[in-house]
Design an enzyme around this catalytic site. Structure first.
Site, PDB file in Angstrom:
ATOM      1  N   MET B   1       0.720  -1.103  -0.025  1.00 52.65           N
ATOM      2  CA  MET B   1      -0.686  -0.013  -0.322  1.00 52.65           C
ATOM      3  C   MET B   1       0.772   1.077   0.247  1.00 52.65           C
ATOM      4  O   MET B   1       1.028   1.866   0.922  1.00 52.65           O
ATOM      5  CB  MET B   1      -1.463   0.219   1.099  1.00 52.65           C
ATOM      6  N   PRO B   2       2.012   1.738  -1.162  1.00 55.15           N
ATOM      7  CA  PRO B   2       2.764   2.505  -1.253  1.00 55.15           C
ATOM      8  C   PRO B   2       1.232   3.870  -0.910  1.00 55.15           C
ATOM      9  O   PRO B   2       0.695   3.687  -1.493  1.00 55.15           O
ATOM     10  CB  PRO B   2       3.516   2.417  -2.311  1.00 55.15           C
ATOM     11  N   ILE B   3       2.474   5.185  -0.997  1.00 44.58           N
ATOM     12  CA  ILE B   3       1.704   5.944  -1.041  1.00 44.58           C
ATOM     13  C   ILE B   3       3.206   6.785  -2.092  1.00 44.58           C
ATOM     14  O   ILE B   3       3.813   7.335  -1.328  1.00 44.58           O
ATOM     15  CB  ILE B   3       1.731   7.075   0.629  1.00 44.58           C
TER      16      ILE B   3
END
Lengths: 73, 73, 73, 73, 73, 73
Positions: B1-3
């Site tokens: 769940m990278p931003i």
């Protein structure tokens, strides 16, 4: 190419274009003088946040300003 | 769940919804291909900043655009 | 003087002032209880992002909401 | 001079220098192709966060990984 | 209680404690002089990023430094 | 899929894994209760900053702690 970001409340109509230009110029000058680089390439961004969206010590700045205003009457 | 967050100047009315969708799709694809994860979960946010609030090399982009415009006349 | 920033989509008119105040109060309380400091000084900022400017898994939230809406009909 | 920041968990030793270079190259290419500017000036920063310091759905990624590992045995 | 964040590459061992103190003092002074508030409360954070994790124009600063070094020989 | 980021000084060895887990759990619970969404998807990141890299009112927290320590003797 340092990145400098300032986040501040938008009070009484917000900062003027002159104030914003002075922040951009001043932050870049400070960085350049201290680090001896970045004077031509520093990126400065200014984020203004409404007082409803900014809290200190658990209360919104809107609420803090109201309490200050009531206290000063 | 990278931003993934992109901050850019809002020029001439800002990015279109199509451009924003293409940035979201493209950044997510690049991350997923390189890191072999995150394709379904990557979060992308796009922040558009007025040219008064964005500075490069000590001057606001508003001032830089004006100087460029004057120089090209 | 911890800094807590929440970034969220602006859905259906955005969060109300009451919700924002509750986020500010709640985040500050959690930090203060867990870390035993910061109750008077924590800064909370709330950033609301339009659904065009927020993507998950490669699609904008605008597109995701449309697909959900079509699927539920 | 857009700013692109990616925040991701540092898993199994973290991203390699090659992966980081590919993210920088890829994000810049996507931005440049979509917005028709920024190819020479885009700034990309990569922030790797330990799995203790990254949470999803209320649990740290460390805890999520442990549960996944236990479930797959 | 403005928030000022500077992000910069960590070059040759990084900034010294004296340079960091000078950045903190200087940014706060500039903000306070321009905005007439925040002198006692401004929060400054300094983020140093390794040259592998910092890209300009599609290349990591590590790669840019190598090319500069090769060119100057 | 809200994003919540906390930035705090790293004092006396930093926050424990238990404290980090409690921050992640608590911030997510607060968001979910107030906004009626995000309980399964909220992303929380924790950034710990050394006291040299964190300033308040123009002085680093390192300097502030030294002055407090000297005053309390």
């Amino acid at each position: 190419m340092p990145i400098i970001k300032v986040t501040m409340t938008e009070e009484e109509g917000g900062a003027t274009a002159e104030q914003k230009a002075a922040l951009i110029e001043g932050f870049t000058r400070v960085f350049s003088q201290v680090m001896c680089r970045g004077g031509d390439t520093a990126v400065v961004t200014i984020e203004e946040v409404s007082t409803d969206n900014y809290g200190i010590g658990g209360r919104s700045v809107t609420a803090i300003r109201k309490a200050q205003s009531a206290a000063s009457r």
